[in-house]
Scaffold this motif. Structure first.
Motif, short mmCIF file in Angstrom:
data_model
loop_
_atom_site.label_atom_id
_atom_site.label_comp_id
_atom_site.label_asym_id
_atom_site.label_seq_id
_atom_site.Cartn_x
_atom_site.Cartn_y
_atom_site.Cartn_z
N PHE A 67 0.86 -1.18 0.00
CA PHE A 67 0.00 0.00 0.00
C PHE A 67 0.90 1.23 0.00
CE2 PHE A 67 -2.33 -3.39 2.10
CZ PHE A 67 -3.53 -3.37 1.41
N PHE A 68 0.70 2.14 -0.96
CA PHE A 68 1.55 3.31 -1.12
C PHE A 68 0.76 4.57 -0.75
CE2 PHE A 68 2.76 0.12 -4.28
CZ PHE A 68 4.10 -0.05 -4.00
N SER A 69 1.32 5.38 0.19
CA SER A 69 0.61 6.58 0.61
C SER A 69 1.60 7.62 1.13
CB SER A 69 -0.41 6.26 1.70
OG SER A 69 0.24 5.85 2.89
N THR A 70 1.06 8.81 1.39
CA THR A 70 1.84 9.85 2.05
C THR A 70 1.68 9.65 3.56
OG1 THR A 70 0.00 11.42 2.18
CG2 THR A 70 1.36 11.47 0.17
N THR A 71 2.52 10.30 4.32
CA THR A 71 2.40 10.21 5.78
C THR A 71 1.10 10.86 6.27
OG1 THR A 71 3.75 12.20 6.01
CG2 THR A 71 4.87 10.08 6.23
N GLU A 72 0.51 11.72 5.44
CA GLU A 72 -0.76 12.36 5.80
C GLU A 72 -1.95 11.47 5.45
OE1 GLU A 72 1.57 14.10 3.79
OE2 GLU A 72 2.46 14.97 5.58
N GLY A 73 -1.71 10.34 4.76
CA GLY A 73 -2.79 9.41 4.46
C GLY A 73 -3.30 9.42 3.04
N GLY A 74 -2.80 10.30 2.19
CA GLY A 74 -3.22 10.32 0.79
C GLY A 74 -2.54 9.22 0.00
N PHE A 75 -3.29 8.48 -0.76
CA PHE A 75 -2.71 7.40 -1.57
C PHE A 75 -1.98 7.99 -2.77
CE2 PHE A 75 -4.18 3.70 0.53
CZ PHE A 75 -5.31 4.11 1.22
N ILE A 76 -0.89 7.32 -3.20
CA ILE A 76 -0.07 7.82 -4.30
C ILE A 76 0.12 6.75 -5.37
CG2 ILE A 76 1.14 9.58 -2.98
CD1 ILE A 76 3.44 7.64 -2.56
N THR A 77 0.42 7.22 -6.57
CA THR A 77 0.70 6.35 -7.70
C THR A 77 2.08 6.69 -8.25
OG1 THR A 77 -0.33 7.88 -9.27
CG2 THR A 77 -1.76 6.20 -8.31
N ASP A 78 2.47 6.01 -9.30
CA ASP A 78 3.76 6.24 -9.96
C ASP A 78 4.94 6.02 -9.03
OD1 ASP A 78 2.46 6.85 -12.34
OD2 ASP A 78 2.37 8.99 -11.88
N VAL A 79 4.87 4.97 -8.23
CA VAL A 79 5.97 4.59 -7.35
C VAL A 79 6.81 3.54 -8.10
CG1 VAL A 79 6.62 3.59 -5.13
CG2 VAL A 79 4.55 5.01 -5.30
N ALA A 80 8.06 3.85 -8.36
CA ALA A 80 8.96 2.90 -9.03
C ALA A 80 9.23 1.76 -8.04
CB ALA A 80 10.24 3.59 -9.44
N THR A 81 8.69 0.58 -8.35
CA THR A 81 8.74 -0.55 -7.42
C THR A 81 9.51 -1.69 -8.05
OG1 THR A 81 6.55 0.13 -6.63
CG2 THR A 81 7.30 -2.10 -6.04
N ARG A 82 10.43 -2.26 -7.26
CA ARG A 82 11.23 -3.38 -7.73
C ARG A 82 11.30 -4.43 -6.63
NH1 ARG A 82 17.16 -3.48 -10.57
NH2 ARG A 82 17.66 -5.62 -10.01
#
Length: 141
Positions: A67-82
């Protein structure tokens, strides 16, 4: 880099309790470095209520759900994941978010590397096929 807005955050929070029927995911990647070896599989998506509900309902079917998010709780996309399986000489990588689901061919120790807004996180985690592990990755904005 995209930040997913407040309405989607509420929808994703509600989706924790509601199962859904399967639909196709946003993106999927797999790669096996050694010919003939079983591949790692990384499915990325979770944008929109239907897809988010499906992916959350399927957590127990996968080795790991990210699960990818900001510390404030907003979800984020475009995370380079390996994801690397160094002993099996396998890896998979994709642009993920707000949810990523990983399938592994066998139990072992895997390295998860995720980069967002120039900040990289690295986690080593023991995984087994279909174990239902979860990992929340958060970034300061």
């Amino acid at each position: 880099m995209k930040r997913v807005g407040g309405h989607l955050f509420v929808a994703l929070a509600l989706a924790l309790c509601v199962p859904a029927l399967p639909v196709s995911a946003q993106s999927e990647a797999s790669l096996d470095a050694a010919a003939g070896s079983p591949a790692l599989r990384l499915e990325c998506g979770g944008i929109g209520l239907e897809e988010s509900q499906r992916m959350r309902a399927e957590v127990a079917m996968h080795a790991l759900t990210l699960f990818f998010s900001t510390t404030e709780g907003g979800f984020i996309t475009d995370v380079a994941t390996r994801v690397d399986d160094l002993l099996g000489d396998r890896r998979v990588e994709a642009s993920c978010g707000p949810i990523g689901q990983l399938d592994v061919p066998e139990a072992g120790r895997y390295r998860i590397t995720a980069t967002y807004a120039g900040q990289t996180q690295e986690h080593w985690i023991d995984l087994s096929p279909g174990a239902g592990a979860r990992l929340a990755l958060r970034w300061q904005e």
